[in-house]
Scaffold this motif. Sequence first.
Motif, PDB file in Angstrom:
ATOM      1  N   GLN A 116       0.823  -1.208   0.000  1.00  0.00           N
ATOM      2  CA  GLN A 116       0.000   0.000   0.000  1.00  0.00           C
ATOM      3  C   GLN A 116       0.857   1.259   0.000  1.00  0.00           C
ATOM      4  O   GLN A 116       0.561   2.231  -0.718  1.00  0.00           O
ATOM      5  CB  GLN A 116      -0.938  -0.017   1.202  1.00  0.00           C
ATOM      6  CG  GLN A 116      -1.988  -1.124   1.143  1.00  0.00           C
ATOM      7  CD  GLN A 116      -2.839  -1.183   2.402  1.00  0.00           C
ATOM      8  OE1 GLN A 116      -3.112  -0.159   3.016  1.00  0.00           O
ATOM      9  NE2 GLN A 116      -3.251  -2.365   2.786  1.00  0.00           N
ATOM     10  N   LEU A 117       1.941   1.268   0.785  1.00  0.00           N
ATOM     11  CA  LEU A 117       2.840   2.415   0.806  1.00  0.00           C
ATOM     12  C   LEU A 117       3.597   2.536  -0.516  1.00  0.00           C
ATOM     13  O   LEU A 117       3.877   3.651  -0.984  1.00  0.00           O
ATOM     14  CB  LEU A 117       3.813   2.295   1.976  1.00  0.00           C
ATOM     15  CG  LEU A 117       3.197   2.491   3.356  1.00  0.00           C
ATOM     16  CD1 LEU A 117       4.186   2.119   4.463  1.00  0.00           C
ATOM     17  CD2 LEU A 117       2.728   3.934   3.530  1.00  0.00           C
ATOM     18  N   ASN A 159       2.365   1.625  -3.433  1.00  0.00           N
ATOM     19  CA  ASN A 159       1.393   2.180  -4.376  1.00  0.00           C
ATOM     20  C   ASN A 159       1.205   3.681  -4.171  1.00  0.00           C
ATOM     21  O   ASN A 159       1.099   4.443  -5.140  1.00  0.00           O
ATOM     22  CB  ASN A 159       0.044   1.469  -4.229  1.00  0.00           C
ATOM     23  CG  ASN A 159       0.099   0.017  -4.689  1.00  0.00           C
ATOM     24  OD1 ASN A 159       1.034  -0.392  -5.376  1.00  0.00           O
ATOM     25  ND2 ASN A 159      -0.897  -0.759  -4.307  1.00  0.00           N
ATOM     26  N   LEU A 160       1.152   4.101  -2.913  1.00  0.00           N
ATOM     27  CA  LEU A 160       1.001   5.521  -2.606  1.00  0.00           C
ATOM     28  C   LEU A 160       2.204   6.310  -3.115  1.00  0.00           C
ATOM     29  O   LEU A 160       2.045   7.394  -3.709  1.00  0.00           O
ATOM     30  CB  LEU A 160       0.844   5.719  -1.097  1.00  0.00           C
ATOM     31  CG  LEU A 160       0.741   7.171  -0.616  1.00  0.00           C
ATOM     32  CD1 LEU A 160      -0.473   7.861  -1.238  1.00  0.00           C
ATOM     33  CD2 LEU A 160       0.681   7.229   0.903  1.00  0.00           C
ATOM     34  N   SER A 161       3.394   5.770  -2.918  1.00  0.00           N
ATOM     35  CA  SER A 161       4.604   6.428  -3.409  1.00  0.00           C
ATOM     36  C   SER A 161       4.587   6.535  -4.931  1.00  0.00           C
ATOM     37  O   SER A 161       4.975   7.566  -5.499  1.00  0.00           O
ATOM     38  CB  SER A 161       5.845   5.658  -2.950  1.00  0.00           C
ATOM     39  OG  SER A 161       5.960   5.642  -1.550  1.00  0.00           O
TER      40      SER A 161
END
Length: 216
Positions: free
Chosen positions: A119-120, A122-124
């Motif tokens: 998830q992190l 993807n956010l990045s």
Amino acid sequence: MNRLDRTLLACGLLIPIWLLLGVWLTAQAYPGYDHLQLAMSQLGAQDAPTQHWSPLVNNFPLALLFALFAWGLARRWRTSKVALLSAALILLHGLGSLGTGLFPCDQGCAPAQPSSSQQLHNLSGLVMFLSLTLASALWIWLGKRLAGSSSFGGFSLLCLLAAIVTVALMAHAAQSGQLFGLYQRLNYGVSVLWIAGLACQSLHPTLANRFRMATI
């Protein structure tokens, strides 16, 4: 323009070369890796044969190059608030690159139940896309208004449109399972070529004094 400014701006010229060589060299150590089908992030994915050193070759050096280029851009066009905003966006992109390296995606990079790291990651990646897309949009206007180059403004517009089209193709490829790697490379390739174009424009010697007093 002094030597420090030229060196910082030249980092923008190095970015596409580093990306090309870094991804190619890393993929050589990944048996069966397919550039047309697989995301670049899979080179650093959990349990990938290149997981531990792919970020050291790709994400982290590129993050540093983006940060240095952003610093150079801010120094070069320091009288323009909009140009400073574009430099901040490019720095944000570098931080996104750092994030994608620090938080590897899960094996396959598209799990049904993504981990926190995924998830992190993807956010990045989203931060990376939005930051350079917005920065290129700013230079559609800044190209003529600040740098005195309508051709660079047009180039920025073409790169912006290409980035939007290719990200749509990436989304379709993610659903179909075909050619995601190709469209991702086209998408990011357009973005880093735009960075190199901006570096060339900023290094142009005849512009060194022309817009020194410009304010936006």
